[in-house]
Every structure is written in C-alpha cells, then in structure tokens.
Scaffold this motif. Structure first.
Motif, PDB file in Angstrom:
ATOM      1  N   THR A  88       0.846  -1.186   0.000  1.00 38.31           N
ATOM      2  CA  THR A  88       0.000   0.000   0.000  1.00 38.31           C
ATOM      3  C   THR A  88       0.885   1.240   0.000  1.00 38.31           C
ATOM      4  OG1 THR A  88      -1.678  -1.179   1.265  1.00 38.31           O
ATOM      5  CG2 THR A  88      -1.844   1.214   1.223  1.00 38.31           C
ATOM      6  N   ASP A  89       0.623   2.127  -0.939  1.00 40.38           N
ATOM      7  CA  ASP A  89       1.303   3.418  -0.959  1.00 40.38           C
ATOM      8  C   ASP A  89       0.523   4.392  -0.096  1.00 40.38           C
ATOM      9  OD1 ASP A  89       3.378   2.723  -2.723  1.00 40.38           O
ATOM     10  OD2 ASP A  89       2.116   3.089  -4.470  1.00 40.38           O
ATOM     11  N   LYS A  90       1.211   5.385   0.441  1.00 40.42           N
ATOM     12  CA  LYS A  90       0.519   6.409   1.227  1.00 40.42           C
ATOM     13  C   LYS A  90      -0.348   7.282   0.328  1.00 40.42           C
ATOM     14  CE  LYS A  90       3.955   6.478   4.832  1.00 40.42           C
ATOM     15  NZ  LYS A  90       5.378   6.504   4.779  1.00 40.42           N
ATOM     16  N   ILE A  91       0.132   7.541  -0.884  1.00 37.06           N
ATOM     17  CA  ILE A  91      -0.580   8.428  -1.806  1.00 37.06           C
ATOM     18  C   ILE A  91      -0.633   7.779  -3.186  1.00 37.06           C
ATOM     19  CG2 ILE A  91      -0.512  10.683  -2.947  1.00 37.06           C
ATOM     20  CD1 ILE A  91       0.732  11.785  -0.395  1.00 37.06           C
ATOM     21  N   ASP A  92      -1.816   7.798  -3.797  1.00 37.31           N
ATOM     22  CA  ASP A  92      -2.025   7.259  -5.140  1.00 37.31           C
ATOM     23  C   ASP A  92      -1.378   8.206  -6.153  1.00 37.31           C
ATOM     24  OD1 ASP A  92      -2.956   6.372  -7.609  1.00 37.31           O
ATOM     25  OD2 ASP A  92      -5.018   6.083  -6.926  1.00 37.31           O
ATOM     26  N   PRO A  93      -0.377   7.741  -6.915  1.00 37.47           N
ATOM     27  CA  PRO A  93       0.316   8.627  -7.848  1.00 37.47           C
ATOM     28  C   PRO A  93      -0.568   9.133  -8.985  1.00 37.47           C
ATOM     29  CG  PRO A  93       1.005   6.378  -8.210  1.00 37.47           C
ATOM     30  CD  PRO A  93       0.154   6.385  -6.967  1.00 37.47           C
ATOM     31  N   ARG A  94      -1.674   8.451  -9.250  1.00 39.40           N
ATOM     32  CA  ARG A  94      -2.582   8.909 -10.306  1.00 39.40           C
ATOM     33  C   ARG A  94      -3.351  10.149  -9.875  1.00 39.40           C
ATOM     34  NH1 ARG A  94      -5.687   3.456 -10.849  1.00 39.40           N
ATOM     35  NH2 ARG A  94      -5.550   3.834  -8.622  1.00 39.40           N
ATOM     36  N   LYS A  95      -3.514  10.312  -8.563  1.00 39.07           N
ATOM     37  CA  LYS A  95      -4.251  11.469  -8.049  1.00 39.07           C
ATOM     38  C   LYS A  95      -3.324  12.602  -7.615  1.00 39.07           C
ATOM     39  CE  LYS A  95      -8.244   8.848  -6.638  1.00 39.07           C
ATOM     40  NZ  LYS A  95      -9.094   8.388  -5.569  1.00 39.07           N
ATOM     41  N   ASP A  96      -2.163  12.275  -7.086  1.00 40.08           N
ATOM     42  CA  ASP A  96      -1.230  13.283  -6.585  1.00 40.08           C
ATOM     43  C   ASP A  96       0.201  12.799  -6.822  1.00 40.08           C
ATOM     44  OD1 ASP A  96       0.165  15.243  -5.236  1.00 40.08           O
ATOM     45  OD2 ASP A  96      -0.707  14.820  -3.270  1.00 40.08           O
ATOM     46  N   PRO A  97       0.712  12.981  -8.050  1.00 40.32           N
ATOM     47  CA  PRO A  97       2.048  12.462  -8.365  1.00 40.32           C
ATOM     48  C   PRO A  97       3.168  13.066  -7.515  1.00 40.32           C
ATOM     49  CG  PRO A  97       1.038  13.502 -10.298  1.00 40.32           C
ATOM     50  CD  PRO A  97       0.057  13.588  -9.192  1.00 40.32           C
ATOM     51  N   ILE A  98       3.089  14.354  -7.232  1.00 43.96           N
ATOM     52  CA  ILE A  98       4.135  14.998  -6.423  1.00 43.96           C
ATOM     53  C   ILE A  98       4.083  14.469  -4.984  1.00 43.96           C
ATOM     54  CG2 ILE A  98       5.045  17.189  -5.540  1.00 43.96           C
ATOM     55  CD1 ILE A  98       5.368  16.776  -8.589  1.00 43.96           C
ATOM     56  N   GLY A  99       2.888  14.377  -4.424  1.00 45.96           N
ATOM     57  CA  GLY A  99       2.736  13.834  -3.076  1.00 45.96           C
ATOM     58  C   GLY A  99       3.251  12.405  -2.996  1.00 45.96           C
ATOM     59  N   HIS A 100       2.986  11.624  -4.042  1.00 48.56           N
ATOM     60  CA  HIS A 100       3.478  10.242  -4.076  1.00 48.56           C
ATOM     61  C   HIS A 100       5.006  10.221  -4.059  1.00 48.56           C
ATOM     62  CE1 HIS A 100       3.645   5.978  -4.979  1.00 48.56           C
ATOM     63  NE2 HIS A 100       4.469   6.256  -5.982  1.00 48.56           N
ATOM     64  N   LEU A 101       5.626  11.093  -4.852  1.00 46.53           N
ATOM     65  CA  LEU A 101       7.089  11.144  -4.869  1.00 46.53           C
ATOM     66  C   LEU A 101       7.645  11.549  -3.508  1.00 46.53           C
ATOM     67  CD1 LEU A 101       7.793  12.776  -8.347  1.00 46.53           C
ATOM     68  CD2 LEU A 101       8.262  10.419  -7.661  1.00 46.53           C
TER      69      LEU A 101
END
Length: 127
Positions: free
Chosen positions: A53-66
């Motif tokens: 599980t990622d903390k942030i979905d990169p499809r919705k928030d790519p910068i937050g995911h990074l």
C-alpha cells in the motif's frame, strides 16, 4: 522485498481485483506487469503477486506520491541537476574552454544515479 509487501502465490489469481488498472506508474522491480487499485500497488511476476500500500495514489497526486512514497526519485533528480551541473562546470573550467553537452549529460546521469541508489538503500535500511 520491503517489509510491508505481501507475497501472494499465482494460484490465488482470484485475489486480483476486477477494478485494478494496469499502470506504468511505479517501479516494476522486474515484474511482468503492475496494477493500481486506489493506494494498492500490485506487481505481477511469473509465479506470484507482490502487493503493498502506498501512502498516496500517484494517479491522483504524483508529487505527493514522490514525496511520501518515492523520495529517492526526487533526490536522484536533485542530484542530477545540482551535482551534474557542478561537475560539468569543474570539468569545463579545468579541461576545456569549449562547453560540451556530453560533460553535462554524463555528470548528470552519474550524479543522479548515485543520489538515487544511495537514498534507495537508506530508505530500504530504515524500513
């Protein structure tokens, strides 16, 4: 394999969520395919699935995911930009009065790779 990753044998294929979407986002780590379902990241290998599980979905928030899930990518980019430009300046000033794109490109690639791999190892160690 990170500690938070779960291995699911391929025999349990029905586990695969029907609404999971195949994606190119994320590190494949040798997987044949990868899927996303919300914050769930699923990698498909020949004999198994690896799921985390990622903390942030990169499809919705790519910068937050990074920032939260893949900071090593940002560190690698920063090293490529800053380190590469500094190394290229030194080489340019010391060896030649003629600027060379190859100096800048090679030093950026090397600096970025070193920054990325070092921060990836530190991240893996801390997990």
């Amino acid at each position: 394999m990170p500690r938070d990753e779960i291995e699911v044998p391929k025999e349990l294929r029905e586990f695969m969520l029907e609404k999971a979407e195949e994606t190119f986002l994320g590190q494949k780590n040798g997987a044949d395919k990868q899927y996303r379902y919300g914050n769930l990241h699923i990698r498909e290998y020949n004999d198994k699935f690896l799921v985390h599980t990622d903390k942030i979905d990169p499809r919705k928030d790519p910068i937050g995911h990074l920032v939260y899930d893949a900071p090593e990518v940002l560190i690698g980019l920063a090293c490529a930009i800053f380190g590469g430009s500094q190394i290229a300046k030194k080489i340019y000033n010391n060896k030649s009065k003629k600027p060379s794109l190859s100096y800048g490109l090679m030093s950026s690639i090397i600096s970025g790779y070193i920054g990325y791999t070092t921060s990836k190892r530190i991240k893996t160690y801390l997990e």
